[in-house]
Design a protein around this motif. Structure first.
Motif: not given
Length: 267
Positions: A17-24, A35-39, A54-70
């Motif tokens: 299987a194709l390995p997932l990126p560290p951002e997973a 998560a990708q579909r949600y973003l 881009s995925l990393r940036a959007k994950l950070k954006e979501m984390q910021q919105f929901f007050h999670l560790p960025i």
């Protein structure tokens, strides 16, 4: 929070299987796909730049919105949020339906319920819609008038799947409803997924008063709030109906658009 059917797993030569990126973040392939579909839906990005950055940036954006560790990495906290039922309007302001802070310019805004749910009587739906409008009108110098004939500024209805606005509903759970910012045509309209189990709070299901008050906030021009106590928070949480009311964040937001009703009465 639309969960589409998963694509087939891409395989490397030899069946690996194709390995997932560290951002997973060590999450499963299913969770990473979710998560990708949600973003993509709620934190949209340019399809031409759908890379890890881009995925990393959007994950950070979501984390910021929901007050999670960025961290820019998928986490169990994000998965919990993704799995919650929610409004279908994006959380990112510049990509949402409200980029120019539109609002109604008339002091009297009309509304009409054009279709109903089988879960509640027509009388109860009308009653809860009126109650939701009253919560907003208590804070701003706008009057809301229900009409029974003709086209209203805000058209409210229940529908399943594709229903003519390019934002099809996804069945039970996930996306509960969506609404459009003030404007012509679809502007101001609020749609609710008939595949949900709607309730007035006396039985198990999605409390329609909570949902319609939230969606009418969009119909008046508000985007989502990152305050978990706000009516305009994007995910649905069951609350005590007796204590349900606009938060200070909701009030300040709507008064930025329309002014303070108390100052208006003094004029």
């Amino acid at each position: 929070m639309q969960l589409a059917v998963l694509c087939a797993v891409c395989l490397l030569p030899g069946g690996l299987a194709l390995p997932l990126p560290p951002e997973a973040g060590g999450m499963s392939e299913l969770q990473w796909e979710q998560a990708q579909r949600y973003l993509k839906k709620f934190y949209p990005y340019d399809s031409k730049s759908r890379d890890v950055n881009s995925l990393r940036a959007k994950l950070k954006e979501m984390q910021q919105f929901f007050h999670l560790p960025i961290t820019g990495m998928l986490s169990s906290d994000i998965i919990k949020i993704i799995q919650k039922p929610r409004c279908g309007v994006p959380d990112v302001a510049e990509y949402s339906l409200f980029p120019d802070r539109p609002k109604w310019t008339s002091k009297v805004v009309t509304y009409k319920v054009i279709s109903y749910t089988r879960d509640l009587s027509h009388f109860k739906v009308n009653q809860l819609v009126d109650k939701a409008f009253a919560m907003w009108s208590k804070e701003i110098p706008l009057q809301f008038k229900r009409i029974r004939v003709g086209i209203a500024d805000i058209m409210i209805g229940f529908a399943r799947g594709a229903h003519g606005d390019s934002f099809p509903f996804d069945g039970p759970g996930n996306t509960l409803a969506h609404a459009f910012a003030p404007g012509p045509g679809l502007g101001g309209d609020a749609h609710f997924d008939e595949d949900e189990r709607w309730t007035d709070g006396t039985s198990i299901g999605i409390n329609f008063l909570f949902a319609v008050t939230h969606e009418l906030g969009h119909s008046l021009g508000l985007g989502h709030s990152s305050d978990p106590n706000a009516v305009m928070y994007p995910t649905y949480e069951a609350r005590d109906a007796k204590d349900f009311k606009l938060s200070q964040d909701d009030i300040e937001g709507i008064q930025k658009l329309y002014g303070n009703i108390y100052d208006f009465k003094k004029e």
